[in-house]
Design an enzyme around this catalytic site. Sequence first.
Site: not given
Length: 529
Positions: A140, A281, A310, A423, A443, A483, A525
């Site tokens: 201070k 990445h 890389g 996802n 997903r 799906d 999860r």
Amino acid sequence: MPDLHKVARALISVSDKTGLIDLGRALSERGIEILSTGGSARALRDEGIAVKDVAEVTEFPEMMDGRVKTLHPRIHGGLLALRDDDAHVEAMKGHAIPEIDLLVVNLYPFEETVAKGADYDTCIENIDIGGPAMIRAAAKNHAFVNVVTDIADYEPLLAELDANDGATSYGFRRKLALTAYARTGAYDAAVSTWMAGALEEAAPRRRAFAGELAQTLRYGENPHQAAAFYRDGSDRPGVANAVQHQGKELSYNNINDTDAAFELVSEFLPGDGPACAIIKHANPCGVAKGATLTEAYRKAFDCDRTSAFGGIVALNMKLDAETAEAIAEIFTEVVIAPGADDAAKEIFAKKKNLRLLTTDGVANPGTPGLTYRQVAGGFLVQDKDVGRIGLEDLKVVTKRQPSDAELEDLLFAWKVAKHVKSNAIVYVKDGATVGVGAGQMSRVDSALIAAKKSERMAEALGLPEALTKGSAVASDAFFPFADGLLEAAAAGATTVIQPGGSMRDAEVIAAADEAGLAMVFTGMRHFRH
């Protein structure tokens, strides 16, 4: 307030006595009177350096096992008094308070005590009180007082004194004050974080995080962003505590990706055999186990050779020459491993742009901790994801039971999926990823992208069919509809691991049965955003 201020008297009280004697002798030789306490005073005296005990100044003995020694008006007055304020000067004269121009303090080793696993009472005893109080007072009053809290500042201090005929500049004192406040802030953060853990407070009213500068970086994620790298003081093996043997400095993105790679490969304990993870990445483009480290690398590389260029390579065992030769065949940014033999180092020495990092071991994937992320106006804090699943945790929900080999691949895929951005869809065959779909909003798209990349790699390798044929597939979260599962089946997957818990689980299970798939639920999860 003058820019330059002469240093006539110093107070030294340090727990870490590295460099103490050299500093004390250098100050004494420059005619600076030294006040000191306890062990610091004894160490200086033993080397023939003149020291005056703080107790002589305060006329009050150290007491309560050293808890009370510097908490006294004659110490804090000497640190806080404004030298250009007549009332302050008169108060010092009237109460025999000596001016203190330099404070050298490093704190009780609280962080080190906690790291050693000390008990609660021992940790409490290693919380410094007098040190932080003096540091804050001196910081201070940096208009007149120098405060040194870091051993790295001993030499700059002496150089500053020599450059200014025994004085220091205001700019120098301001920089020392900045470092000092950061140090006490970090110290308090360490204490409060430890105490929250000791009291099992998952969400204390206030949170504080701190770090020590490891290096300034050329830039951040992009060249227009300034950046720096800080260590948090933990001893977890990884990029922060690794030794760099060659190559230019790590960039912001290098550090981020290397951390992701090493945390992933650490899921595979060395005792279970060689493993390799290749990251691009912050997402894995190849992960594999093998009979040898070289085989593990080549299997990981064959998942996505294009993206591996890389990339960052992480190994769970000491790097050997054969593996180094294989890695050196293409351009690689960073290799991190728990050690490297001399032959491997010689091979990499020919690759000037490759950074080789070694650690003291792999990281323990089960060690608890906190992760935090900034958002506008605040930050999110959560427990580190240390969730792990074993065979005993799996629930088979289809008519067909997975084979032992399929179960092994399912668990492998699950470990990898934990480290893929959501996802996440991960195809695995024979202990190696053969397709990875990451970071998609759907997903279904993740399943399609991973399969397509697998088809392209099969063509590049001259194989008659996609690598995903006969694979196990992991989904980091449940399939909300059938799906995504059907896309995986169309890619050739024969068995599936997913958390379960969707409102349409029955529909997804029926689709798996119709496709002849074996499917297991984990009940857990692994979202990673």
